[in-house]
Write an enzyme that holds these catalytic residues in place. Structure first.
Site, short mmCIF file in Angstrom:
data_model
loop_
_atom_site.label_atom_id
_atom_site.label_comp_id
_atom_site.label_asym_id
_atom_site.label_seq_id
_atom_site.Cartn_x
_atom_site.Cartn_y
_atom_site.Cartn_z
CE LYS A 71 33.67 19.17 36.21
NZ LYS A 71 34.01 20.10 37.31
CD GLN A 143 33.91 26.80 45.82
OE1 GLN A 143 34.99 26.67 46.37
NE2 GLN A 143 33.24 25.78 45.33
CB VAL A 162 30.42 36.28 55.45
CG1 VAL A 162 31.20 35.01 55.80
CG2 VAL A 162 29.49 36.63 56.60
CB ALA A 224 36.16 35.28 36.57
CE LYS A 229 29.91 34.32 34.98
NZ LYS A 229 29.60 33.06 35.72
CB SER A 296 40.88 29.38 40.63
OG SER A 296 40.33 28.10 40.50
#
Length: 330
Positions: A71, A143, A162, A224, A229, A296
């Protein structure tokens, strides 16, 4: 000897959530078994253009199929205002390992969205309580849509809470999913109290407080992706069964990078990498567990696995445009 060209709509059509989740789980297993090659992500910094390029190559073998790919993705924050282009654009080349023929060239941005949601679903399947039926989403961009679609393949989600600062993003999400789920707007604390929580924000100061997280909540920390982050208060990470996707990436740019650099969190606080949980070398959720967290950062093996799903579906259902990219002969 044709190569399929797959645009964003084609990738979205072919990236069926359940199949992508299964393939990404197989990718984590292959990585844990040593049946994958994944060189470190490489960077080309372009300060003169306020941007960079990143290349993410990988090869994996699952026992049923093998695949290779790379990628090529960028980050140019000035693109929207200066050039009317997205900040991030990705292109995936998916290749036949035996011949090196490029089987497909596909939109990597859509692929990334789908494989990121799938990673959270794999972690949720192994780390969330079995009867989880509520999902909190902190950050409701594109996302978040992928998070719900993927996680709903492994748990019977009924209620979605949400939280986002953008009312338009919340309205768009409710319009997209309001017929299929009980969707309601809530505070960060209300979202964090759900059975499963996915955080997808780019913040550098934690926004999820320890006291808000449910006693048996599973958290997918997805936002992050760069040094500095940090979405979750350190106490959440320290109190949780903490599972990561890759030690090198997470300690450098994942959710744990800030407390790890400060020495607040150490290797002793990390339970396992997700692949080891998938193959049974380490435990997933047990009856004794309270909070669980998955950190992740996104791995190239996930891209290859997802590209495999997209290519196979596209080939069987005549999706995309075939072209003679590689000629015959010697």
């Amino acid at each position: 000897m044709e190569t399929l060209l797959l645009d964003p709509d084609a990738v979205a059509e072919c990236a069926r959530s359940g199949a992508v989740v299964e393939a990404v789980e197989a990718a984590f297993a292959a990585y844990a078994r040593g049946d994958a090659q994944m060189p470190a992500k490489s960077y080309i910094d372009l300060p003169q253009y306020d941007g960079d390029f990143r290349s993410m190559p990988a090869y994996m073998e699952t026992g049923e199929w093998d695949g290779a790919g790379v990628k090529w993705v960028n980050s140019h924050p000035n693109n929207p205002d200066a050039h009317d282009l997205p900040t991030v654009m990705g292109t995936m080349i998916y290749s036949d390992p035996e011949t090196a023929l490029p089987l497909a060239i596909m939109d990597g941005t859509t692929l990334t969205r789908e494989r990121t949601g799938a990673a959270a679903a794999v972690a949720t399947d192994h780390l969330a309580v079995q009867d989880a039926d509520s999902l909190g989403l902190i950050g409701v961009g594109a996302q978040a849509h992928a998070q719900l679609e993927a996680i709903a393949t492994v748990r019977d989600i009924e209620t979605v809470v949400v939280a986002d600062r953008d009312p338009d993003a919340i309205a768009a999400f409710c319009e997209a999913f309001g017929d299929a789920y009980e969707v309601r707007e809530g505070t960060i604390a209300e979202a964090a109290g759900c059975d499963v929580v996915s955080t997808t924000t780019p913040v550098r100061e934690p926004i999820v407080p320890r006291e808000a997280v449910g006693e048996h909540t599973h958290v997918n920390a997805m936002g992050a992706d760069a040094e500095g982050k940090h979405e979750l208060e350190d106490e959440i990470l320290l109190d949780a069964k903490l599972v990561i996707d890759d030690h090198a990436q997470c300690t450098h740019s994942g959710e744990i990078n800030v407390p790890y650099a400060a020495g607040t969190l150490t290797d002793a606080d990390i339970h396992a990498e997700l692949g080891d949980v998938v193959i049974g070398e380490e435990t997933g959720r047990t009856d004794a567990d309270g909070i669980t967290v998955f950190d992740s950062t996104g791995l190239a093996i996930q891209d290859v696995a997802s590209a495999h799903v997209v290519y196979e579906y596209a080939s069987k259902h005549d999706v995309g445009t075939a072209m003679e990219l590689v000629g015959t002969g010697r």
